[in-house]
Design an enzyme around this catalytic site. Structure first.
Site, PDB file in Angstrom:
ATOM      1  N   ASP A 147     -54.668  -4.024 -40.448  1.00  0.00           N
ATOM      2  CA  ASP A 147     -54.574  -2.743 -39.757  1.00  0.00           C
ATOM      3  C   ASP A 147     -55.848  -2.286 -39.061  1.00  0.00           C
ATOM      4  N   CYS A 154     -34.408   8.467 -32.411  1.00  0.00           N
ATOM      5  CA  CYS A 154     -35.790   8.971 -32.370  1.00  0.00           C
ATOM      6  C   CYS A 154     -35.817  10.442 -31.954  1.00  0.00           C
ATOM      7  N   CYS A 192     -31.466  -8.185 -33.459  1.00  0.00           N
ATOM      8  CA  CYS A 192     -31.021  -6.797 -33.236  1.00  0.00           C
ATOM      9  C   CYS A 192     -29.615  -6.763 -32.626  1.00  0.00           C
ATOM     10  N   CYS A 197     -36.845   5.882 -37.280  1.00  0.00           N
ATOM     11  CA  CYS A 197     -36.338   4.663 -36.628  1.00  0.00           C
ATOM     12  C   CYS A 197     -36.226   3.497 -37.601  1.00  0.00           C
ATOM     13  N   CYS A 234     -31.926   2.789 -33.618  1.00  0.00           N
ATOM     14  CA  CYS A 234     -33.284   3.349 -33.685  1.00  0.00           C
ATOM     15  C   CYS A 234     -33.613   4.106 -32.399  1.00  0.00           C
TER      16      CYS A 234
HETATM   17  C1  B12 Z   1     -51.659   1.814 -33.091  1.00  0.00           C
HETATM   18  C2  B12 Z   1     -50.651   1.673 -34.185  1.00  0.00           C
HETATM   19  C3  B12 Z   1     -49.682   2.656 -34.292  1.00  0.00           C
HETATM   20  C4  B12 Z   1     -49.458   3.702 -33.204  1.00  0.00           C
HETATM   21  C5  B12 Z   1     -48.690   3.017 -32.052  1.00  0.00           C
HETATM   22  C6  B12 Z   1     -47.551   2.101 -32.545  1.00  0.00           C
HETATM   23  C7  B12 Z   1     -46.955   1.170 -31.505  1.00  0.00           C
HETATM   24  N1  B12 Z   1     -45.690   0.839 -31.660  1.00  0.00           N
HETATM   25  O1  B12 Z   1     -47.578   0.714 -30.593  1.00  0.00           O
HETATM   26  C8  B12 Z   1     -48.669   4.799 -33.964  1.00  0.00           C
HETATM   27  C9  B12 Z   1     -49.626   5.825 -34.558  1.00  0.00           C
HETATM   28  C10 B12 Z   1     -47.618   5.535 -33.135  1.00  0.00           C
HETATM   29  C11 B12 Z   1     -48.067   3.964 -35.103  1.00  0.00           C
HETATM   30  C12 B12 Z   1     -46.930   4.311 -35.785  1.00  0.00           C
HETATM   31  C13 B12 Z   1     -46.391   3.574 -36.829  1.00  0.00           C
HETATM   32  N2  B12 Z   1     -46.953   2.503 -37.439  1.00  0.00           N
HETATM   33 CO1  B12 Z   1     -48.516   1.601 -36.760  1.00  0.00          CO
HETATM   34  N3  B12 Z   1     -49.915   0.485 -36.134  1.00  0.00           N
HETATM   35  C14 B12 Z   1     -50.681   0.576 -35.083  1.00  0.00           C
HETATM   36  C15 B12 Z   1     -51.613  -0.647 -35.016  1.00  0.00           C
HETATM   37  C16 B12 Z   1     -53.001  -0.235 -35.536  1.00  0.00           C
HETATM   38  C17 B12 Z   1     -51.704  -1.264 -33.623  1.00  0.00           C
HETATM   39  C18 B12 Z   1     -50.316  -1.459 -32.938  1.00  0.00           C
HETATM   40  C19 B12 Z   1     -50.450  -1.780 -31.474  1.00  0.00           C
HETATM   41  O2  B12 Z   1     -51.431  -2.356 -31.074  1.00  0.00           O
HETATM   42  N4  B12 Z   1     -49.481  -1.414 -30.646  1.00  0.00           N
HETATM   43  C20 B12 Z   1     -49.566  -1.669 -29.226  1.00  0.00           C
HETATM   44  C21 B12 Z   1     -48.432  -2.530 -28.679  1.00  0.00           C
HETATM   45  C22 B12 Z   1     -48.943  -3.322 -27.473  1.00  0.00           C
HETATM   46  O3  B12 Z   1     -47.986  -3.451 -29.638  1.00  0.00           O
HETATM   47  P1  B12 Z   1     -46.460  -3.596 -30.057  1.00  0.00           P
HETATM   48  O4  B12 Z   1     -45.803  -2.418 -30.587  1.00  0.00           O
HETATM   49  O5  B12 Z   1     -46.501  -4.771 -30.950  1.00  0.00           O
HETATM   50  O6  B12 Z   1     -45.777  -3.774 -28.633  1.00  0.00           O
HETATM   51  C23 B12 Z   1     -45.426  -4.966 -28.082  1.00  0.00           C
HETATM   52  C24 B12 Z   1     -44.061  -5.346 -28.515  1.00  0.00           C
HETATM   53  O7  B12 Z   1     -43.135  -4.277 -28.397  1.00  0.00           O
HETATM   54  C25 B12 Z   1     -43.830  -6.490 -27.584  1.00  0.00           C
HETATM   55  N5  B12 Z   1     -42.457  -6.946 -27.606  1.00  0.00           N
HETATM   56  C26 B12 Z   1     -41.991  -7.615 -28.694  1.00  0.00           C
HETATM   57  N6  B12 Z   1     -40.768  -8.012 -28.422  1.00  0.00           N
HETATM   58  C27 B12 Z   1     -40.427  -7.621 -27.168  1.00  0.00           C
HETATM   59  C28 B12 Z   1     -39.267  -7.839 -26.425  1.00  0.00           C
HETATM   60  C29 B12 Z   1     -39.178  -7.291 -25.140  1.00  0.00           C
HETATM   61  C30 B12 Z   1     -37.931  -7.534 -24.361  1.00  0.00           C
HETATM   62  C31 B12 Z   1     -40.271  -6.529 -24.610  1.00  0.00           C
HETATM   63  C32 B12 Z   1     -40.154  -5.924 -23.274  1.00  0.00           C
HETATM   64  C33 B12 Z   1     -41.413  -6.348 -25.377  1.00  0.00           C
HETATM   65  C34 B12 Z   1     -41.499  -6.928 -26.637  1.00  0.00           C
HETATM   66  O8  B12 Z   1     -44.354  -6.063 -26.338  1.00  0.00           O
HETATM   67  C35 B12 Z   1     -45.246  -4.969 -26.569  1.00  0.00           C
HETATM   68  C36 B12 Z   1     -46.479  -5.194 -25.746  1.00  0.00           C
HETATM   69  O9  B12 Z   1     -47.186  -6.351 -26.132  1.00  0.00           O
HETATM   70  C37 B12 Z   1     -50.880  -1.648 -35.988  1.00  0.00           C
HETATM   71  C38 B12 Z   1     -51.820  -2.611 -36.729  1.00  0.00           C
HETATM   72  C39 B12 Z   1     -52.305  -3.721 -35.812  1.00  0.00           C
HETATM   73  N7  B12 Z   1     -53.593  -3.917 -35.724  1.00  0.00           N
HETATM   74  O10 B12 Z   1     -51.469  -4.378 -35.187  1.00  0.00           O
HETATM   75  C40 B12 Z   1     -50.115  -0.692 -36.952  1.00  0.00           C
HETATM   76  C41 B12 Z   1     -48.740  -1.129 -37.435  1.00  0.00           C
HETATM   77  C42 B12 Z   1     -47.965  -1.659 -36.257  1.00  0.00           C
HETATM   78  N8  B12 Z   1     -48.134   0.126 -37.864  1.00  0.00           N
HETATM   79  C43 B12 Z   1     -47.351   0.018 -38.882  1.00  0.00           C
HETATM   80  C44 B12 Z   1     -46.555   1.081 -39.390  1.00  0.00           C
HETATM   81  C45 B12 Z   1     -45.980   0.907 -40.805  1.00  0.00           C
HETATM   82  C46 B12 Z   1     -46.302   2.224 -38.611  1.00  0.00           C
HETATM   83  C47 B12 Z   1     -45.265   3.349 -38.889  1.00  0.00           C
HETATM   84  C48 B12 Z   1     -43.959   2.857 -39.503  1.00  0.00           C
HETATM   85  C49 B12 Z   1     -45.921   4.425 -39.808  1.00  0.00           C
HETATM   86  C50 B12 Z   1     -45.041   5.630 -40.079  1.00  0.00           C
HETATM   87  N9  B12 Z   1     -44.073   5.527 -40.968  1.00  0.00           N
HETATM   88  O11 B12 Z   1     -45.275   6.672 -39.511  1.00  0.00           O
HETATM   89  C51 B12 Z   1     -45.071   3.926 -37.454  1.00  0.00           C
HETATM   90  C52 B12 Z   1     -43.947   3.195 -36.705  1.00  0.00           C
HETATM   91  C53 B12 Z   1     -43.771   3.577 -35.262  1.00  0.00           C
HETATM   92  C54 B12 Z   1     -43.089   2.461 -34.469  1.00  0.00           C
HETATM   93  N10 B12 Z   1     -41.795   2.576 -34.221  1.00  0.00           N
HETATM   94  O12 B12 Z   1     -43.751   1.467 -34.146  1.00  0.00           O
HETATM   95  C55 B12 Z   1     -47.322  -1.407 -39.427  1.00  0.00           C
HETATM   96  C56 B12 Z   1     -45.988  -2.067 -39.027  1.00  0.00           C
HETATM   97  C57 B12 Z   1     -45.385  -2.958 -40.094  1.00  0.00           C
HETATM   98  C58 B12 Z   1     -44.108  -3.594 -39.592  1.00  0.00           C
HETATM   99  N11 B12 Z   1     -43.261  -4.004 -40.521  1.00  0.00           N
HETATM  100  O13 B12 Z   1     -43.861  -3.706 -38.412  1.00  0.00           O
HETATM  101  C59 B12 Z   1     -48.613  -2.035 -38.721  1.00  0.00           C
HETATM  102  C60 B12 Z   1     -48.484  -3.500 -38.357  1.00  0.00           C
HETATM  103  C61 B12 Z   1     -49.779  -1.824 -39.703  1.00  0.00           C
HETATM  104  C62 B12 Z   1     -49.801  -2.864 -40.837  1.00  0.00           C
HETATM  105  N12 B12 Z   1     -50.885  -3.614 -40.942  1.00  0.00           N
HETATM  106  O14 B12 Z   1     -48.859  -3.009 -41.583  1.00  0.00           O
HETATM  107  N13 B12 Z   1     -48.769   2.818 -35.301  1.00  0.00           N
HETATM  108  S1  SF4 Z   2     -31.888  -0.096 -35.622  1.00  0.00           S
HETATM  109 FE1  SF4 Z   2     -33.217  -0.871 -33.989  1.00  0.00          FE
HETATM  110  S2  SF4 Z   2     -34.548  -2.377 -34.969  1.00  0.00           S
HETATM  111 FE2  SF4 Z   2     -32.797  -2.036 -36.354  1.00  0.00          FE
HETATM  112  S3  SF4 Z   2     -31.288  -3.623 -35.764  1.00  0.00           S
HETATM  113 FE3  SF4 Z   2     -30.791  -1.764 -34.616  1.00  0.00          FE
HETATM  114  S4  SF4 Z   2     -31.878  -2.067 -32.660  1.00  0.00           S
HETATM  115 FE4  SF4 Z   2     -32.798  -3.507 -34.119  1.00  0.00          FE
HETATM  116  S1  SF4 Z   3     -41.661   6.714 -35.934  1.00  0.00           S
HETATM  117 FE1  SF4 Z   3     -40.290   8.485 -35.501  1.00  0.00          FE
HETATM  118  S2  SF4 Z   3     -41.070   9.389 -33.602  1.00  0.00           S
HETATM  119 FE2  SF4 Z   3     -42.033   7.361 -33.810  1.00  0.00          FE
HETATM  120  S3  SF4 Z   3     -40.680   6.020 -32.638  1.00  0.00           S
HETATM  121 FE3  SF4 Z   3     -39.912   5.958 -34.757  1.00  0.00          FE
HETATM  122  S4  SF4 Z   3     -38.347   7.591 -34.837  1.00  0.00           S
HETATM  123 FE4  SF4 Z   3     -39.545   7.933 -32.982  1.00  0.00          FE
END
Ligand code: B12
Ligand code: SF4
Ligand code: SF4
Length: 300
Positions: free
Chosen positions: A89, A153, A143, A199, A149
């Protein structure tokens, strides 16, 4: 898309390629650590603020890094010259992308990493090693046509499937954002005071959630009385929150979030405490309290 989390756009190279972080990395080991409680779900309870489930247990960062360091020490003892760095993290690594590539699961439409036998209630930690280890292949997306999800939201934070606009996520607002929470999102935040699980709660794969093994059991409930969160920093609450991730949101943010939830509760009994905060020296708390008073009156 990132709100105040500027580190998300910094270090773009090392986020995608771990070798920019550890030059001689050859293999990455990714592990998921469950924090599930099969059958349990947090729910709205009158006069209480809700915490995300992961936040009710001891802070996982050091615990999980230590677990990965045990693996590193074992590998280093078994393979001459093997060296590694554990991360959880706090590093710039895109952990979910690496975990997906390592075969741990797939990134769901809610961007969470999901595993078919675990759901998404697990945290991720990794270990970068300077030795070649046999690789796995990326897990398939399971999915299907589900969109639960995206539909559930409360702040409409998904720009599209798989793409979260973090600057609209309740988790960002309640944990990371320091200033005033923008008005259009306040009603949607409801009673969440630290993180959000919506979600994940709606995801059908979470019927397979597993009990925690490496992580200690929860020490506080997922719902806490709002008066306690917004009240003077009582020794009682401070000691209950000690060592939990909740303390990452400084006291002022928790108070701001509790004042917001008081407005959303529409409970008249919060009027006196909100009136008191409406003239607080801190402009963020004062403005939030005034908005919540208007909400009690039905003006917003
Ligand atoms: C910053 C951060 C946040 C931010 C932004 C989250 C985000 N989704 O980007 C905030 C504060 C909002 C947040 C919230 C949460 N977080 Co957080 N967060 C992080 C952190 C530090 C970085 C994530 C990041 O860089 N995101 C930026 C984008 C670029 O990354 P991404 O989401 O993976 O997006 C890519 C994918 O979606 C990808 N992608 C994958 N498949 C596909 C398919 C298609 C078609 C497309 C178009 C794209 C695509 O493309 C995107 C761009 O590259 C990580 C730890 C880490 N160092 O990785 C923890 C981490 C992701 N968080 C975690 C958790 C638990 C949460 C929460 C559940 C906490 C809570 N209960 O409130 C929520 C969940 C929100 C959510 N739905 O994601 C866990 C997730 C565990 C897991 N099982 O996935 C992590 C991994 C921490 C850990 N070490 O366990 N988080
Ligand atoms: S709730 Fe969202 S993450 Fe879970 S199976 Fe459905 S589309 Fe996938
Ligand atoms: S953690 Fe809550 S507010 Fe953030 S994307 Fe999921 S449902 Fe939406």
């Amino acid at each position: 898309m990132h709100g105040e989390m500027n580190y998300m756009s910094r270090n773009a190279q090392s986020r995608r390629d771990i070798r920019a972080w550890m030059q001689d990395a050859k293999s990455v080991l990714m592990c998921g650590f469950s924090y599930g409680e099969p059958g349990a779900r947090s729910s709205s309870k009158e006069g209480r603020g809700r915490l995300a489930r992961y936040a009710t247990r001891a802070d996982y960062h050091a615990i999980l890094r230590d677990r990965m360091n045990e693996v590193r020490d074992w590998l280093s003892a078994s393979v001459p010259g093997a060296r590694g760095v554990a991360f959880c993290d706090m590093s710039p690594i895109l952990e979910r992308a690496y975990a997906n590539a390592a075969g741990l699961g797939w990134q769901g439409k809610n961007t969470m990493l999901l595993a078919g036998n675990l759901g998404s209630y697990f945290l991720i930690a990794g270990l970068a090693m300077n030795i070649d280890l046999p690789g796995d292949s990326a897990g398939p997306d399971r999915c299907g046509t589900c969109t639960q999800c995206l539909d559930a939201c409360p702040t409409d934070a998904f720009a599209s499937a798989h793409v979260l606009d973090a600057s609209k996520c309740i988790s960002y607002f309640t944990i990371e954002s320091k200033g005033s929470i923008p008005e259009p999102f306040r009603a949607g935040i409801g009673d969440w005071v630290y993180g959000c699980d919506v979600c994940q709660d709606v995801c059908p794969w979470n019927r397979f959630e597993q009990p925690a093994r490496a992580l200690p059991p929860p020490t506080i409930p997922t719902e806490i009385p709002l008066e306690e969160l917004a009240g003077p920093a009582s020794a009682g609450l401070r000691s209950r929150l000690k060592g939990l991730p909740v303390l990452r949101a400084v006291r002022k943010r928790l108070t701001r979030n509790a004042l917001l939830a008081m407005g959303n509760s529409r409970l008249e009994r919060y009027r006196p405490i909100l009136e008191q905060y409406a003239t607080d020296a801190d402009p963020v708390l004062a403005e939030q309290a005034r908005w919540s008073l208007e909400r009690l009156s039905g003006a917003v």
